[in-house]
Design a protein around this motif. Sequence first.
Motif, PDB file in Angstrom:
ATOM      1  N   GLU A   1       0.766  -1.510  -0.108  1.00 21.82           N
ATOM      2  CA  GLU A   1      -0.063   0.084   0.055  1.00 21.82           C
ATOM      3  C   GLU A   1       1.089   1.250   0.143  1.00 21.82           C
ATOM      4  OE1 GLU A   1      -3.132  -1.302   3.086  1.00 21.82           O
ATOM      5  OE2 GLU A   1      -3.451   0.875   2.668  1.00 21.82           O
ATOM      6  N   VAL A   2       1.719   1.326   0.944  1.00 19.65           N
ATOM      7  CA  VAL A   2       2.841   2.410   0.935  1.00 19.65           C
ATOM      8  C   VAL A   2       3.338   2.777  -0.565  1.00 19.65           C
ATOM      9  CG1 VAL A   2       5.016   3.392   1.917  1.00 19.65           C
ATOM     10  CG2 VAL A   2       3.280   2.040   3.213  1.00 19.65           C
ATOM     11  N   LEU A   3       3.913   1.736  -1.115  1.00 20.32           N
ATOM     12  CA  LEU A   3       4.637   1.833  -2.281  1.00 20.32           C
ATOM     13  C   LEU A   3       3.513   2.473  -3.479  1.00 20.32           C
ATOM     14  CD1 LEU A   3       6.970   1.870  -4.265  1.00 20.32           C
ATOM     15  CD2 LEU A   3       6.576  -0.512  -4.793  1.00 20.32           C
ATOM     16  N   THR A   4       2.266   1.776  -3.209  1.00 20.94           N
ATOM     17  CA  THR A   4       1.414   2.118  -4.585  1.00 20.94           C
ATOM     18  C   THR A   4       1.082   3.490  -4.227  1.00 20.94           C
ATOM     19  OG1 THR A   4       0.711  -0.107  -4.350  1.00 20.94           O
ATOM     20  CG2 THR A   4      -0.881   1.639  -5.338  1.00 20.94           C
ATOM     21  N   GLU A   5       0.721   4.003  -3.036  1.00 22.11           N
ATOM     22  CA  GLU A   5       0.427   5.437  -2.792  1.00 22.11           C
ATOM     23  C   GLU A   5       1.617   6.462  -3.020  1.00 22.11           C
ATOM     24  OE1 GLU A   5      -2.563   3.942   0.994  1.00 22.11           O
ATOM     25  OE2 GLU A   5      -0.985   5.244   1.130  1.00 22.11           O
ATOM     26  N   ALA A   6       2.853   6.112  -3.002  1.00 21.10           N
ATOM     27  CA  ALA A   6       4.093   6.716  -3.163  1.00 21.10           C
ATOM     28  C   ALA A   6       4.055   7.149  -4.552  1.00 21.10           C
ATOM     29  CB  ALA A   6       5.195   6.168  -2.441  1.00 21.10           C
ATOM     30  N   ILE A   7       3.960   5.961  -5.265  1.00 18.68           N
ATOM     31  CA  ILE A   7       3.844   5.916  -6.996  1.00 18.68           C
ATOM     32  C   ILE A   7       2.659   6.999  -7.388  1.00 18.68           C
ATOM     33  CG2 ILE A   7       3.567   4.458  -9.001  1.00 18.68           C
ATOM     34  CD1 ILE A   7       5.026   2.312  -7.817  1.00 18.68           C
ATOM     35  N   CYS A   8       1.379   6.888  -6.818  1.00 16.96           N
ATOM     36  CA  CYS A   8       0.497   7.535  -7.109  1.00 16.96           C
ATOM     37  C   CYS A   8       0.685   9.243  -6.877  1.00 16.96           C
ATOM     38  CB  CYS A   8      -0.731   7.310  -6.365  1.00 16.96           C
ATOM     39  SG  CYS A   8      -1.345   5.790  -6.753  1.00 16.96           S
TER      40      CYS A   8
END
Length: 223
Positions: free
Chosen positions: A31-38
């Motif tokens: 989740e953390v990585l996905t949000e950082a990419i967003c």
Amino acid sequence: MTTTFTDAKLREALKVYFIMGSINCLKSPVEVLTEAICGGITMFQFREKGTNALVGEEKYALAEELQFICKKYKIPFIVNDDIALAQTLKADGVHIGQEDDPIPVVREQIGDKILGVSVHNVEEAKIALQKGADYFGVGPIFPTTTKADAKPASGVAILTELRMKGYSLPIVGIGGITAKNASQVIKAGADGVSVITAISLADNIVHATKVLNEAIIQNDRKN
Ligand SMILES: C=C1C=NC(C(F)(F)F)=NC1=N
Ligand SMILES: [Mg+2]
């Protein structure tokens, strides 16, 4: 110099370089990585290190999961320290410190993938460049709590010194960097900033990453 990444492309990738491992997260690293990419990170480094860090099969499984997300969003995926893991996953590159395997040994193992090296002073920079580093991670620029054995913060002067002495390769600053102080790092000559907790521990990761991004982009325009 890697054939896969021109210097120009690497400078772009270093702009908002997120580094993370499971122990830097309060929730699922996926989740953390996905949000950082967003929020607009430009490169990701998997750094599974420190107290309670995953090892073996669990570490491999998390790395694979995070690499899959990076591939989906076309974000370069770098592995810290663990060259064997990087080779097994066919990562886009590795990042090593002064105490890791010698640069020529790592270069032999990874071929023309990205090879980043941590440097703390001009002497280390001279050797790392001669031995074939593709980019430098310079710091800690500001005090950091993330890396237990970090050296004292050097401030941005080291970045200016490296540029003044003709080090023109891609350079990213690291250590205690936030949206508030990121512009100083770019002004001093870094191509980008590397962060862990400014993103991974943010209440709103997408927003925190966007704000960091803006601080970098605004400053680039001024340069
Ligand atoms: C200790 C480190 C220093 N610099 C970097 C990077 F930002 F990637 F250059 N990564 C690290 N793990
Ligand atoms: Mg290391």
